[in-house]
Design an enzyme around this catalytic site. Structure first.
Site, PDB file in Angstrom:
ATOM      1  N   GLU A  45      42.691  43.517  40.484  1.00  0.00           N
ATOM      2  CA  GLU A  45      43.734  42.495  40.598  1.00  0.00           C
ATOM      3  C   GLU A  45      43.528  41.488  39.471  1.00  0.00           C
ATOM      4  OE1 GLU A  45      43.833  40.399  44.414  1.00  0.00           O
ATOM      5  OE2 GLU A  45      44.678  38.659  43.400  1.00  0.00           O
ATOM      6  N   ARG A  49      46.226  33.459  36.378  1.00  0.00           N
ATOM      7  CA  ARG A  49      45.634  32.120  36.297  1.00  0.00           C
ATOM      8  C   ARG A  49      45.250  31.762  34.880  1.00  0.00           C
ATOM      9  NH1 ARG A  49      41.511  32.637  41.397  1.00  0.00           N
ATOM     10  NH2 ARG A  49      43.049  33.599  42.776  1.00  0.00           N
ATOM     11  N   LYS A 133      46.798  40.626  52.732  1.00  0.00           N
ATOM     12  CA  LYS A 133      45.583  39.999  52.204  1.00  0.00           C
ATOM     13  C   LYS A 133      45.201  38.921  53.224  1.00  0.00           C
ATOM     14  CE  LYS A 133      44.113  37.174  48.268  1.00  0.00           C
ATOM     15  NZ  LYS A 133      44.050  37.174  46.807  1.00  0.00           N
TER      16      LYS A 133
HETATM   17  C1  3PG Z   1      41.119  35.191  44.993  1.00  0.00           C
HETATM   18  O1  3PG Z   1      41.418  34.776  43.903  1.00  0.00           O
HETATM   19  O2  3PG Z   1      41.808  35.960  45.673  1.00  0.00           O
HETATM   20  C2  3PG Z   1      39.857  34.698  45.497  1.00  0.00           C
HETATM   21  O3  3PG Z   1      39.728  33.372  45.071  1.00  0.00           O
HETATM   22  C3  3PG Z   1      38.672  35.465  45.061  1.00  0.00           C
HETATM   23  O4  3PG Z   1      37.711  34.875  45.783  1.00  0.00           O
HETATM   24  P1  3PG Z   1      36.176  34.867  45.383  1.00  0.00           P
HETATM   25  O5  3PG Z   1      36.128  34.285  43.994  1.00  0.00           O
HETATM   26  O6  3PG Z   1      35.553  33.962  46.418  1.00  0.00           O
HETATM   27  O7  3PG Z   1      35.709  36.284  45.449  1.00  0.00           O
END
Ligand code: 3PG
Length: 212
Positions: A45, A49, A133
């Site tokens: 994914e 950002r 999700k």
């Molecule tokens: C996301 O972007 O879906 C989550 O922020 C990923 O979360 P993590 O950095 O805690 O794994």
């Protein structure tokens, strides 16, 4: 069209962990996708950002055919359309709005929408979504929450994301309503920035061996 559940499950069921990544350049995205795929994590994914995200998705789709490239952090129809145009093979959103669901309805690209509460889960079921999700997983109740909703929503399957790591991933994999988890720990920022693809491949290999 309701959610293309079959296609989404094909993408998510293939591996225990879906890497959630943010890339600073197109090259970084391509190299990262290659390293993760080499370690056994082919679905990724790429979050919207960073300014490079859309071009990176385009390049990954063109240059790393072994990767199934999703687009994440999709917050609006505009994001959805841009990600679809870039060639994203699935779309992930942290939550859901009616506008976003409308955009998804007129597209063949499957959407994995986020839900964190029973009311949000009920709203998703009404809209025809059964693969969700669960975000931000650890912060809203983690595996305990998912275990509690399992008998209430037996049709739902989740990809918990947010605060999931090697330390707690086992709690999620013990649940039948968890398809896979999402996480950024397989692509740590410092290793990506340093171009340490061997280390990332090793983390991916460790993650891809989880859940037997
Ligand atoms: C996301 O972007 O879906 C989550 O922020 C990923 O979360 P993590 O950095 O805690 O794994």
């Amino acid at each position: 069209m309701a959610q293309n559940k079959t296609r989404l499950l094909e993408i998510l069921k293939g591996q225990p962990v879906v890497p959630v990544v943010a890339v600073e350049s197109v090259r970084e995205g391509v190299e990262l996708a290659r390293a993760l795929a080499a370690g056994g994590l082919r679905s990724i994914e790429v979050t919207l950002r960073t300014p490079a995200a859309l071009d990176a998705i385009k390049a990954i789709v063109a240059e790393v055919p072994e990767t199934v490239c999703g687009a994440g952090t999709i917050l609006s129809p505009k994001h959805f359309e841009a990600a679809e145009k870039a060639g994203a093979q699935y779309i992930v959103s942290p939550g859901a709005t009616m506008e976003l669901l409308d955009a998804a309805r007129s597209s063949d690209v499957p959407l994995l929408p986020g839900a964190a509460t029973p009311s949000e889960m009920m709203a998703m079921i009404e809209e025809g979504y059964e693969v969700l999700k669960f975000f931000p997983a650890e912060q809203v109740g983690g595996a305990k929450l998912l275990k509690s909703v399992a008998p209430v929503f037996p049709q739902l399957r989740f990809c918990p994301t947010g605060g999931v790591s090697m330390a707690n991933v086992g709690e999620y994999f013990a649940l039948a309503n968890v398809v896979c988890v999402g996480g950024s720990w397989v692509a740590p920022k410092d290793k990506v920035a340093a171009g340490d693809w061997a280390a990332i491949e090793a983390l991916a290999r460790e993650a891809s061996a989880l859940r037997g």
